[in-house]
Design a protein around this motif. Structure first.
Motif, PDB file in Angstrom:
ATOM      1  N   ASP A 112       0.634  -1.165  -0.155  1.00 15.74           N
ATOM      2  CA  ASP A 112      -0.124  -0.073  -0.035  1.00 15.74           C
ATOM      3  C   ASP A 112       1.091   1.323  -0.022  1.00 15.74           C
ATOM      4  N   PRO A 113       0.813   2.144  -1.066  1.00 16.97           N
ATOM      5  CA  PRO A 113       1.711   3.363  -1.175  1.00 16.97           C
ATOM      6  C   PRO A 113       1.486   4.286   0.114  1.00 16.97           C
ATOM      7  N   ALA A 114       0.209   4.038   0.940  1.00 18.42           N
ATOM      8  CA  ALA A 114       0.035   4.978   2.036  1.00 18.42           C
ATOM      9  C   ALA A 114       1.152   4.348   3.328  1.00 18.42           C
ATOM     10  N   GLU A 115       1.371   3.310   3.269  1.00 21.06           N
ATOM     11  CA  GLU A 115       2.010   2.321   4.347  1.00 21.06           C
ATOM     12  C   GLU A 115       3.487   2.535   4.166  1.00 21.06           C
ATOM     13  N   PRO A 116       4.340   2.866   5.160  1.00 22.45           N
ATOM     14  CA  PRO A 116       5.895   2.983   4.902  1.00 22.45           C
ATOM     15  C   PRO A 116       6.208   1.384   4.593  1.00 22.45           C
ATOM     16  N   GLU A 117       7.138   1.518   3.818  1.00 26.64           N
ATOM     17  CA  GLU A 117       7.788   0.334   3.169  1.00 26.64           C
ATOM     18  C   GLU A 117       8.481  -0.420   4.545  1.00 26.64           C
ATOM     19  N   PRO A 118       8.209  -1.792   4.291  1.00 29.55           N
ATOM     20  CA  PRO A 118       8.594  -2.565   5.544  1.00 29.55           C
ATOM     21  C   PRO A 118      10.205  -2.904   5.456  1.00 29.55           C
ATOM     22  N   VAL A 119      10.809  -3.122   6.529  1.00 24.24           N
ATOM     23  CA  VAL A 119      12.150  -3.525   6.779  1.00 24.24           C
ATOM     24  C   VAL A 119      12.176  -5.006   6.244  1.00 24.24           C
ATOM     25  N   VAL A 120      12.807  -5.895   5.202  1.00 25.16           N
ATOM     26  CA  VAL A 120      12.721  -7.205   5.213  1.00 25.16           C
ATOM     27  C   VAL A 120      13.765  -7.793   6.160  1.00 25.16           C
ATOM     28  N   LEU A 121      13.567  -8.210   7.179  1.00 25.62           N
ATOM     29  CA  LEU A 121      14.269  -8.377   8.049  1.00 25.62           C
ATOM     30  C   LEU A 121      14.760 -10.066   8.044  1.00 25.62           C
ATOM     31  N   ALA A 122      14.107 -10.828   7.376  1.00 32.74           N
ATOM     32  CA  ALA A 122      14.378 -11.968   7.115  1.00 32.74           C
ATOM     33  C   ALA A 122      15.362 -12.082   5.990  1.00 32.74           C
ATOM     34  N   LYS A 123      15.439 -11.382   4.945  1.00 29.21           N
ATOM     35  CA  LYS A 123      16.152 -11.178   3.883  1.00 29.21           C
ATOM     36  C   LYS A 123      17.621 -10.483   4.171  1.00 29.21           C
ATOM     37  N   GLU A 173      12.541   0.590  15.616  1.00 24.18           N
ATOM     38  CA  GLU A 173      12.181  -0.088  14.286  1.00 24.18           C
ATOM     39  C   GLU A 173      11.792  -1.496  14.860  1.00 24.18           C
ATOM     40  N   PRO A 174      10.343  -1.949  14.825  1.00 23.44           N
ATOM     41  CA  PRO A 174       9.910  -3.054  15.402  1.00 23.44           C
ATOM     42  C   PRO A 174      10.897  -4.480  14.800  1.00 23.44           C
ATOM     43  N   GLY A 175      11.029  -5.305  15.637  1.00 29.42           N
ATOM     44  CA  GLY A 175      11.942  -6.500  15.273  1.00 29.42           C
ATOM     45  C   GLY A 175      13.287  -6.592  15.569  1.00 29.42           C
ATOM     46  N   LEU A 176      13.828  -5.216  15.885  1.00 25.79           N
ATOM     47  CA  LEU A 176      15.227  -4.998  16.028  1.00 25.79           C
ATOM     48  C   LEU A 176      15.504  -4.983  17.511  1.00 25.79           C
ATOM     49  N   ASN A 177      16.935  -5.481  17.899  1.00 26.13           N
ATOM     50  CA  ASN A 177      17.171  -5.513  19.294  1.00 26.13           C
ATOM     51  C   ASN A 177      18.063  -4.012  19.457  1.00 26.13           C
TER      52      ASN A 177
END
Length: 388
Positions: free
Chosen positions: A3-14, A324-328
């Motif tokens: 969704d263009p309105a949503e911020p681009e996610p961080v591709v943590l697994a990649k 950022e969610p998912g990061l220590n």
């Protein structure tokens, strides 16, 4: 589709897979980094830690990394220069049983401050107890490369001396909880002489203020317990210089392009001074994400550039600073995760407790010895051992 309105996610697994790959195979384009392999291991291992993905390193690989890291440890003999520390690669460790060749190569084996810092950080991050280290020998090696002006060289021969290695020296001494022989006041004086008219710190005396070396200076002050020596007015002016490095992402110097890595160097420096909240989190994130490779993972210096372990790790740290969610969480001045820093503090407590016990036993032996000299009744050696 996103969704263009949503911020681009961080591709943590990649990103995790990208960093894990560097622990197994290096691309040909990175062959010039062969003599600094320890730093690549640092970016990969500590990056996986920030990604909360250390579990991807199997127990066997973890053991191999720890043993490989210790393989670069140099412990000088009594008749050799004080050059304790870690080497960055194994080029000076030839696979031969020829005693003459091995003795000749011995003259070229010495610790390097940057490789020593990254090696100890990797060991701490992987949960090693550092029991194979001779802490005093390593810190003696740090003291041996300090110059009269307070700066440090990377090694005992063939190296420049500047703020980068002042920082590495401070990290090593702090992580090993030992400053024996290091002149902290001379270090402070060198750092303060490198403070420029615009209130950034330069790499060397009379140089240009730079974001990376400003971090190095501030982190060295904090790690050596000397940050409080900066007066309030100076701190506020340094904060101003740092805040003015944000365009959308951060630049390292005025009139230079922004670069992913400065989200760490500038961001961490501001964290040390309790000023990171003065930055624009959204613009910072937007720039870091613009350098993300959504196909294979990793972050690059600039958008559409090739990702590498250095910018991947520092980009992740920059994102960690903004929550950022998912990061220590990251410990800014040591540039390792807070989990690894907690492990280090536990080791410090153990070392101090052991030092206290050693001191008590020494005092007890002295007391017993003085009693014997005075002709008084003393405890037998066998009962003393059983009491311990």
């Amino acid at each position: 589709m996103t969704d263009p309105a949503e911020p681009e996610p961080v591709v943590l697994a990649k990103h995790a897979k990208n960093l894990l790959r560097f622990l197994h195979l290096l691309p040909a384009r990175m062959s010039s980094h062969d003599n600094t392999r320890s730093t690549i291991v640092f970016f990969a291992v500590c990056g996986l830690d920030v990604l909360n993905s250390l579990h991807l390193i199997s127990p066997e690989l973890r053991k191999d990394i720890i043993n490989w890291t210790y393989g670069g440890l140099v412990t000088p003999r009594d008749n050799e220069k004080r050059c304790g520390g870690f080497m960055g690669c194994r080029a000076m460790l030839p696979q031969t049983k020829d005693a003459g060749v091995l003795e000749c190569m011995r003259a070229y084996q010495w610790g390097h401050l940057a490789m020593t810092y990254t090696s100890i950080a990797v060991l701490a991050t992987l949960g090693d107890d550092l029991s194979r280290l001779n802490r005093q020998s390593i810190v003696q090696g740090v003291a041996a490369v300090q110059h009269a002006d307070g700066s440090f060289s990377a090694s005992i021969d063939g190296s420049e001396n500047d703020m980068r290695f002042v920082y590495c020296a401070a990290t090593i001494c702090h992580m090993l909880d030992c400053w024996e022989g290091v002149n902290k006041d001379a270090m402070f004086q060198f750092i303060m002489r490198s403070l420029r008219y615009d209130y950034g710190f330069s790499q060397e005396l009379e140089g240009e203020a730079h974001g990376g070396t400003t971090f190095c200076a501030l982190a060295a002050l904090e790690l050596s317990g000397q940050l409080h020596r900066l007066d309030e007015a100076t701190v506020e002016r340094i904060k101003r210089w740092l805040v003015f490095r944000q365009m959308d992402g951060f630049q390292g110097r005025p009139n230079k392009p922004v670069d992913t890595c400065y989200s760490f160097w500038i961001g961490a420096a501001l964290c040390i001074l309790n000023g990171f909240e003065l930055t624009d989190y959204a613009q910072n994130r937007e720039y870091i994400i613009s350098t993300q490779n959504g196909l294979i993972g990793g972050f690059a210096k600039w958008p559409k550039a090739t990702p590498d372990p250095f910018h991947t790790y520092l980009g992740l740290c920059g994102l960690a600073f903004i929550g950022e969610p998912g990061l220590n969480a990251v410990m800014p001045s040591l540039n390792i995760s807070m989990a690894a820093y907690t492990h280090l503090n536990q080791l410090h407590e153990r070392w101090r407790a052991n030092n206290g016990l050693t001191h008590e036993l020494t005092q007890l032996k002295l007391t017993v010895g003085s009693g014997a000299e005075a002709g008084t009744k003393t405890t037998s050696s066998s009962s003393l051992i059983s009491a311990q």
